[in-house]
Design an enzyme around this catalytic site. Structure first.
Site, PDB file in Angstrom:
ATOM      1  N   GLN A 113      -5.078  -2.062   9.594  1.00 24.18           N
ATOM      2  CA  GLN A 113      -4.823  -3.339   8.925  1.00 24.18           C
ATOM      3  C   GLN A 113      -5.334  -4.500   9.782  1.00 24.18           C
ATOM      4  OE1 GLN A 113      -3.607  -3.507   5.810  1.00 24.18           O
ATOM      5  NE2 GLN A 113      -3.743  -5.735   5.801  1.00 24.18           N
TER       6      GLN A 113
ATOM      7  N   ASP B 210     -11.577   1.821   4.077  1.00 20.90           N
ATOM      8  CA  ASP B 210     -11.891   0.404   3.854  1.00 20.90           C
ATOM      9  C   ASP B 210     -13.405   0.220   3.704  1.00 20.90           C
ATOM     10  OD1 ASP B 210      -9.785  -1.464   3.735  1.00 20.90           O
ATOM     11  OD2 ASP B 210      -9.381  -1.261   5.882  1.00 20.90           O
TER      12      ASP B 210
ATOM     13  N   LYS C 171       0.843  -1.204   0.000  1.00 20.33           N
ATOM     14  CA  LYS C 171       0.000   0.000   0.000  1.00 20.33           C
ATOM     15  C   LYS C 171       0.880   1.256   0.000  1.00 20.33           C
ATOM     16  CE  LYS C 171      -3.820  -2.426   2.134  1.00 20.33           C
ATOM     17  NZ  LYS C 171      -4.433  -2.954   3.351  1.00 20.33           N
TER      18      LYS C 171
HETATM   19  N1  GUN Z   1      -6.468  -7.452   5.697  1.00 19.25           N
HETATM   20  C1  GUN Z   1      -6.664  -8.185   4.591  1.00 19.25           C
HETATM   21  N2  GUN Z   1      -7.333  -7.460   3.665  1.00 19.25           N
HETATM   22  C2  GUN Z   1      -7.566  -6.256   4.217  1.00 19.25           C
HETATM   23  C3  GUN Z   1      -8.196  -5.073   3.748  1.00 19.25           C
HETATM   24  O1  GUN Z   1      -8.710  -4.984   2.635  1.00 19.25           O
HETATM   25  N3  GUN Z   1      -8.221  -4.036   4.634  1.00 19.25           N
HETATM   26  C4  GUN Z   1      -7.684  -4.121   5.867  1.00 19.25           C
HETATM   27  N4  GUN Z   1      -7.775  -3.057   6.655  1.00 19.25           N
HETATM   28  N5  GUN Z   1      -7.089  -5.192   6.322  1.00 19.25           N
HETATM   29  C5  GUN Z   1      -7.031  -6.252   5.504  1.00 19.25           C
END
Ligand code: GUN
Length: 289
Positions: free
Chosen positions: A96, A119, A52
């Site tokens: 996350q 998200d 990211k």
């Molecule tokens: N962990 C695995 N996929 C994701 C996601 O799309 N967002 C977040 N915040 N954590 C994750």
């Protein structure tokens, strides 16, 4: 052989468009910042967060990564979220997942300001798009939104199609079902207790598998001409990344199929970047009012 849907290419096109918009914003003195909160040292999370960060750099979004030790107390995480919520320099906040057991994931997500919840996991954002995803500012959960974008890119019309989704999570299966229903699809959600999964899949025009088991979807489960969307991330017997679908055999019966890697995965991060820009746009409008 079916058409292979190139998620990397679709994501790249989107990044070009986003970068152009961000460059224009920069010219007028504005910047966009995404805050990522990571707790502990989960190996997969390390990779996701670092990816990211790299994409943020590539398109000109500032990223700020906040890392807590695995045994952190919930109050400390909530305090940081409060600070980020109130900081006008921060446009998007992402915690996350998964979080260590002592932390209440839902409570933490619900403490993120809805207009910074990139998200789109909070109740208010989920509720909003379930009722109407066509609201321009609606933040959509990234994996389902990425799947819809891939289908749109290939001009696949969902109206009247039978979509079988094998996943009932709040992040993938449930929101994707809602987005597909809004496009007039008939949706079946399957899960570990579903009976006759093979028969159900065989009636599907579109199969979305997010199970997490390699070779879970085999050729005998797939109708000739069906569309296969593979959300799984697994390792094959040689340690290579693969999806849930037995790609080599299923590609011969499918009309479209997403590869792993290079299908849905790149789209998830791309939609996160789009959400961050969308969130920043909505925040600057609300500042003007
Ligand atoms: N962990 C695995 N996929 C994701 C996601 O799309 N967002 C977040 N915040 N954590 C994750």
């Amino acid at each position: 052989m079916g058409n292979i849907i190139d998620g990397k290419n679709v994501a790249r096109n989107l990044y070009d468009q986003l970068k152009e918009k961000i460059d224009r914003l920069k010219e007028s003195g504005k910047s966009i910042t995404l805050a990522v909160v990571k707790v502990g040292d989960d190996a997969a999370s390390e990779i996701y967060v670092s990816n990211k960060k790299k994409i943020c750099e590539k398109i000109g979004i500032n990223s700020r990564i906040f890392t807590f030790p695995p045994d952190i107390k919930e109050d400390k995480v909530l305090d940081l979220i409060q600070i980020l919520n109130e900081d006008p320099e921060i446009n998007g906040i992402l915690v996350q997942l998964p979080l260590p057991k002592q932390l209440n994931e839902r409570k933490i997500i619900e403490n993120i300001a809805p207009n910074k919840d990139v998200d789109a996991f909070s109740y208010i954002n989920v509720g909003r798009f379930v009722v109407d995803s066509s609201i321009k500012e609606a933040l959509l959960p990234c994996t389902p939104a990425g799947i819809m974008r891939l289908l749109d890119f290939e001009d696949i019309d969902l109206s009247g199609k039978h979509c079988v989704i094998i996943n009932r999570s709040n992040i993938v299966g449930k929101p994707l079902a809602m987005l597909m229903v809004q496009r007039d699809a008939t949706v079946t959600i399957c899960h570990s207790k579903t009976r006759n999964l093979n028969d159900i899949c065989k009636t599907a025009d579109i199969i979305v598998s997010a199970v997490g088991r390699r070779n879970f979807i085999t050729k005998d489960m797939v109708k000739e001409g069906a569309i296969l969307i593979d959300v799984g991330i697994n390792r094959d017997s040689n340690g290579k990344v693969c999806g849930d679908v037995d790609f080599q055999s299923v590609k011969d019966v499918a009309s479209f199929i997403t590869p792993v890697p290079g299908g849905v995965g790149p789209m998830t991060i791309a939609m996160l970047m789009e959400n961050t820009l969308k969130a920043a746009g909505a925040q600057s409008k609300s500042d003007e009012i």
